[in-house]
Design a protein around this motif. Structure first.
Motif, PDB file in Angstrom:
ATOM      1  N   ARG A  58       1.215  -1.198   0.432  1.00 12.68           N
ATOM      2  CA  ARG A  58       0.443   0.464   0.000  1.00 12.68           C
ATOM      3  C   ARG A  58       1.000   1.680   0.016  1.00 12.68           C
ATOM      4  NH1 ARG A  58      -3.626  -3.225   3.367  1.00 12.68           N
ATOM      5  NH2 ARG A  58      -6.122  -3.444   2.449  1.00 12.68           N
ATOM      6  N   SER A  59       1.897   1.143   0.407  1.00 11.69           N
ATOM      7  CA  SER A  59       2.891   2.190   1.359  1.00 11.69           C
ATOM      8  C   SER A  59       3.569   2.280  -0.521  1.00 11.69           C
ATOM      9  CB  SER A  59       4.039   2.268   2.378  1.00 11.69           C
ATOM     10  OG  SER A  59       4.677   3.714   2.131  1.00 11.69           O
ATOM     11  N   ARG A  60       4.009   2.122  -1.259  1.00  8.70           N
ATOM     12  CA  ARG A  60       4.871   2.249  -2.408  1.00  8.70           C
ATOM     13  C   ARG A  60       3.801   2.193  -4.078  1.00  8.70           C
ATOM     14  NH1 ARG A  60       9.344  -0.215  -4.768  1.00  8.70           N
ATOM     15  NH2 ARG A  60       9.669  -1.227  -2.975  1.00  8.70           N
ATOM     16  N   ILE A  61       2.195   1.391  -3.323  1.00  2.59           N
ATOM     17  CA  ILE A  61       1.033   2.589  -4.108  1.00  2.59           C
ATOM     18  C   ILE A  61       0.756   3.769  -4.304  1.00  2.59           C
ATOM     19  CG2 ILE A  61      -1.167   1.949  -5.334  1.00  2.59           C
ATOM     20  CD1 ILE A  61      -1.595  -0.967  -4.111  1.00  2.59           C
ATOM     21  N   ALA A  62       0.978   3.843  -2.869  1.00 12.24           N
ATOM     22  CA  ALA A  62       0.487   4.861  -3.008  1.00 12.24           C
ATOM     23  C   ALA A  62       2.112   6.016  -3.270  1.00 12.24           C
ATOM     24  CB  ALA A  62       0.085   5.101  -1.493  1.00 12.24           C
TER      25      ALA A  62
END
Length: 81
Positions: A58-62
């Motif tokens: 989720r952090s990488r996508i955001a």
């Protein structure tokens, strides 16, 4: 063993493996293009490994979505990551 979910229109597949008794590692793929891993993490349970992998994805996508909105060249998410 795999788990999958969608986050911000991106398909994430998390793969979990118990490398030694009580030591779990994870990897995940974004839209089946890019694969990211955390070797030698040694999580004590499958649930802890899954939670960490989900947070990382989720952090990488955001972070990648912020980069893509700054440069609207329609770069695929996996390449921008």
């Amino acid at each position: 063993m795999s788990e999958s979910f969608f986050y911000q229109h991106c398909h994430v597949v998390v793969t979990l493996a118990e490398v030694t008794f009580g030591k779990w590692e994870w990897s995940y793929a974004l839209d089946a293009h890019a694969r990211f891993t955390k070797p030698n993490a040694g999580f004590l349970t499958r649930e802890l490994a899954l939670a960490d992998a989900s947070r990382a994805a989720r952090s990488r996508i955001a972070r990648t979505m912020r980069l893509r909105t700054a440069a609207p060249d329609a770069t695929p998410l996996a390449i921008a990551a």
